[in-house]
Design a protein around this motif. Structure first.
Motif, short mmCIF file in Angstrom:
data_model
loop_
_atom_site.label_atom_id
_atom_site.label_comp_id
_atom_site.label_asym_id
_atom_site.label_seq_id
_atom_site.Cartn_x
_atom_site.Cartn_y
_atom_site.Cartn_z
N TYR A 321 1.22 -1.11 -0.14
CA TYR A 321 0.00 -0.20 0.27
C TYR A 321 1.19 0.29 0.11
O TYR A 321 1.81 1.17 0.70
N MET A 322 0.67 2.02 -1.21
CA MET A 322 2.42 2.99 -1.22
C MET A 322 0.91 4.31 -0.84
O MET A 322 -0.25 4.80 -1.97
N VAL A 323 1.42 5.92 -0.93
CA VAL A 323 0.03 7.05 -0.53
C VAL A 323 1.72 7.62 -0.67
O VAL A 323 2.45 7.93 -0.47
N SER A 324 1.51 8.39 -1.94
CA SER A 324 2.53 9.18 -2.90
C SER A 324 1.68 10.68 -2.70
O SER A 324 0.52 11.20 -2.49
N ASP A 325 2.81 11.89 -2.14
CA ASP A 325 2.62 12.78 -2.15
C ASP A 325 2.97 13.41 -3.08
O ASP A 325 2.36 15.21 -2.91
N GLY A 326 2.71 13.10 -4.54
CA GLY A 326 3.75 13.26 -5.99
C GLY A 326 5.48 13.77 -5.86
O GLY A 326 5.34 14.09 -7.14
N SER A 327 5.98 13.33 -4.71
CA SER A 327 7.43 13.31 -5.32
C SER A 327 8.15 12.70 -5.41
O SER A 327 7.62 11.98 -5.61
N GLN A 328 9.28 12.52 -5.61
CA GLN A 328 10.39 11.49 -5.47
C GLN A 328 10.12 10.26 -4.94
O GLN A 328 10.23 9.11 -5.23
N THR A 329 9.61 10.28 -3.95
CA THR A 329 9.50 8.92 -2.95
C THR A 329 8.40 8.77 -2.40
O THR A 329 7.49 10.00 -2.84
N PRO A 330 7.56 7.55 -2.17
CA PRO A 330 6.63 7.50 -1.29
C PRO A 330 6.74 7.89 -0.15
O PRO A 330 7.26 8.19 0.75
N TYR A 331 5.56 8.48 -0.23
CA TYR A 331 4.87 8.74 1.44
C TYR A 331 5.05 8.20 2.80
O TYR A 331 5.93 8.56 3.74
N ARG A 332 4.36 6.76 1.87
CA ARG A 332 4.47 5.94 3.68
C ARG A 332 3.93 4.21 2.56
O ARG A 332 3.64 4.35 1.12
N LEU A 333 4.61 3.89 2.99
CA LEU A 333 4.71 2.70 2.18
C LEU A 333 4.10 1.23 3.53
O LEU A 333 4.36 0.90 4.61
N LYS A 334 3.17 0.26 2.75
CA LYS A 334 2.72 -0.19 4.15
C LYS A 334 3.17 -1.86 3.98
O LYS A 334 2.61 -1.62 2.58
N PHE A 335 3.58 -2.95 4.02
CA PHE A 335 3.70 -4.13 3.24
C PHE A 335 2.83 -4.88 3.48
O PHE A 335 3.02 -4.93 5.43
N ARG A 336 1.90 -6.29 3.62
CA ARG A 336 1.54 -6.40 3.56
C ARG A 336 2.29 -8.39 3.41
O ARG A 336 1.73 -8.95 2.89
N SER A 337 3.06 -8.96 4.50
CA SER A 337 3.23 -9.62 3.91
C SER A 337 2.41 -10.97 4.88
O SER A 337 2.27 -11.09 5.97
N PRO A 338 2.93 -12.06 3.77
CA PRO A 338 1.58 -12.84 4.62
C PRO A 338 2.66 -13.51 5.45
O PRO A 338 1.63 -14.50 6.52
N GLY A 339 3.81 -13.44 5.84
CA GLY A 339 4.26 -15.04 7.09
C GLY A 339 3.47 -14.31 8.35
O GLY A 339 3.51 -14.89 9.45
N PHE A 340 3.60 -12.92 8.82
CA PHE A 340 3.17 -11.86 9.90
C PHE A 340 1.71 -12.65 9.95
O PHE A 340 0.84 -13.37 10.99
N SER A 341 0.78 -12.53 8.84
CA SER A 341 -0.57 -12.70 9.52
C SER A 341 -0.41 -14.62 9.18
O SER A 341 -1.61 -15.00 10.03
N ASN A 342 -0.01 -15.29 8.67
CA ASN A 342 0.17 -17.00 8.53
C ASN A 342 0.80 -17.21 10.33
O ASN A 342 0.12 -18.20 10.80
N LEU A 343 1.49 -15.93 10.68
CA LEU A 343 1.91 -16.60 12.20
C LEU A 343 0.39 -15.63 13.13
O LEU A 343 0.89 -17.10 14.26
N SER A 344 0.07 -15.76 13.14
CA SER A 344 -1.04 -14.95 13.72
C SER A 344 -1.73 -16.07 14.39
O SER A 344 -2.40 -16.50 15.27
#
Lengths: 374, 180
Positions: A321-344
């Protein structure tokens, strides 16, 4: 006559807390499990994370849209191609870059080879966890061929950084097609060894059958994806549900099982290897001609907005999930990784199992700790 | 599901017989496979004597190329340092003095060019960013050392020496460069 309070209703021993990890061979990394035991029966499991936290999400906020995928191949190092692909896809979605068909075919070939390599390592390592040593050598014999193919085309053996926004970094090596064909031939020839060594083995069946049952409802509510959820009967293959990069043109099956125990997870992964070989068979002779990379600007700037892409890694759904504010770099990134949910889901299904079964459950979850603990 | 070969066994769901509960047949089948591998071709190489070479496209230690006359190609434009995701490259530019034409190809050159090999992730982005085809990655690994400062490679270890030219022609040629 004694008081009712002094007589215990069930025989139970004193509560005992055992630390599995952070350095333990069967956790395959630095995961710590705080296991509360009653005798040999598990009453509570608490995974403790944070031993390999590298703040990759925060690091990506500083890197440009071209650069941030280079960090993600260090997350799930066994399916680094898919991680890079998700990063490339989120940038392509934001900038509306069209990927050439040749690049798409190369991407699928690489991803399926990675899936086979990842499942091979899981097969060998889970054999080690359950006490069988030689599967590890036979799995690595085939896996080594795949890493050799990657080394020639991508330049590295594990952390590839091959997928870039707009396609792939370099064209395939002249020997790529011949080598992949040779690998698929040998893989099919040698697959019976896997079945004879482990799948049909009564010792392994006894260790896995009926152990760690995850019901369909639980798999959905804990957010499990990948082979773990598919073994419980949840249809969640991203390649089928949200096809990307030309998976919709290919003929393959989503492997489902209904039992939800460790043996079902084992079977799903073994069949997935065959499906990946089937996908490679379809594509390897039909790589389209053309560019391997779309023409992109030197400096990429994503328009303001938020974007989400998902790919199917060897462990399940990997989303960015990437939020961009129009600049060269992403404003915020969120990774939804499979291992984390599987471990839960692990603390939920390990309760009531014996201590020895915990290793079997862990092995069949196929956890990669840097993926859980980004 | 169509099996790949007809030799795989389906998983049993029935109750185990006494013979199977002994586990001896299961151990025996496993042993037969491992014993067979005694007489098959070895998958391994005898490492210290036989070395497994990296392919020519492997991304390893960097090299700063010279041109055919032996002049350094690098002009210290700094594009590789900007492209580097790990911020491993630092450089100081200097102006070429008269009489140094044989040493440096263009008027500007890198007086200091450092790569911190502990930071470098060998992604190959410097190679892609370079407009002068000066920096390349070679199929060599970075050896281990005692001091952290030894891992900062200066120009003496990065620039190729005149008598030992490094052939990078076997690397995959890039038909399509990133352009506007």
């Amino acid at each position: 006559m004694q008081d009712e309070e002094t007589i215990p209703q069930t025989t139970s021993t004193e509560e005992f807390i055992l630390n599995v990890g952070p350095q333990h061979p069967s956790t395959h990394g630095v995961l710590r499990l705080k296991v509360t035991l009653d005798g040999e029966t598990i009453t509570h499991v608490e995974p403790v994370l944070g031993y390999i936290h590298r703040s990759i999400e925060k690091m990506c906020e500083k890197l440009s849209l071209r650069q941030f995928s280079y960090v993600t191949s260090k997350m799930d190092y066994l399916s680094s191609h898919m991680n890079n692909q998700a990063c490339a896809m989120v940038v392509e979605q934001a900038l509306q870059i069209e990927v050439p068909t040749r690049a798409q075919a190369i991407r699928i070939l690489m991803c399926e080879l990675t899936r086979i390599a990842s499942h091979e390592l899981w097969w060998g390592a889970s054999g080690l966890d359950l006490g069988a040593v030689s599967p590890f050598f036979y799995a690595f014999r085939e896996r080594e061929m795949i890493t050799d193919i990657f080394e020639e085309t991508c330049g590295t053996r594990l952390t590839m950084n091959y997928m870039v926004p707009g396609g792939v970094m370099a064209d395939i090596h002249p020997t790529f097609v011949a080598k992949v064909k040779e690998f698929i031939r040998l893989f099919k020839l040698r697959f019976h060894e896997y079945d004879e060594l482990l799948t049909g083995n009564t010792i392994l069946i006894n260790r896995l059958k009926g152990v760690g049952v995850l019901t369909k409802e639980d798999a959905i509510s804990w957010g499990c994806t990948g082979p773990v959820a598919r073994a419980s009967g949840v249809s969640c293959d991203i390649r089928k549900w949200y096809p990307y990069d030309g998976y919709e043109k290919l003929d393959f099956k989503e492997i489902l099982d209904s039992e939800g125990d460790c043996m079902a997870r084992y079977r799903v992964r073994m069949e997935e290897m065959k499906q990946s070989a089937h996908i490679i068979d379809q594509l390897i002779d039909n790589i389209p001609e053309g560019d391997f990379q779309a023409k992109t600007k030197n400096v990429l700037k994503a328009p303001k907005g938020d974007y989400y892409t998902r790919v199917e890694t060897a462990r399940g759904e990997f989303g960015i999930y990437m939020v961009s504010d129009g600049s060269q770099t992403p404003y915020r990134l969120k990774f939804r990784s499979p291992g984390f949910s599987n471990l839960s889901a692990l603390p939920h299904i390990a309760v009531g199992a014996k201590m020895g079964d915990l290793m079997a459950i862990m092995a069949m979850f196929d956890l990669v700790i840097p993926d859980i603990d980004r | 599901m169509q099996p790949l070969t007809n030799r795989s066994k389906p998983v049993q769901t029935r109750e185990m017989t006494f013979l199977e509960k002994l586990y001896l047949p299961a151990i025996w089948t496993g042993m037969v496979i491992t014993l067979k591998h005694f007489f098959m071709r070895k998958a391994t190489v005898r490492y210290p004597e036989v070395k497994r070479e990296f392919s020519a496209t492997f991304r390893g230690k960097h090299v700063l190329k010279r041109d055919d006359q032996g002049a350094e190609r690098c002009t210290a434009c700094g594009l590789c340092a900007v492209a580097c995701p790990a911020e491993a490259i630092t450089m100081v530019a200097a102006e070429r003095k008269p009489g140094e034409e044989k040493l440096y190809k263009e008027e500007k050159y890198a007086a200091v060019y450092d790569i911190n090999m502990l930071r470098c992730i060998f992604c190959g982005f410097c190679e892609e960013a370079c407009p002068k085809e000066a920096i390349f990655l070679t199929p060599e690994t970075i050896p281990s050392m005692y001091e952290r400062s030894d891992f900062i490679y200066h120009k003496d270890r990065l620039v190729e020496s005149m008598d030992k030219r490094i052939d990078i022609s076997k690397r995959q040629e890039k038909k399509l460069a990133v352009n506007n």
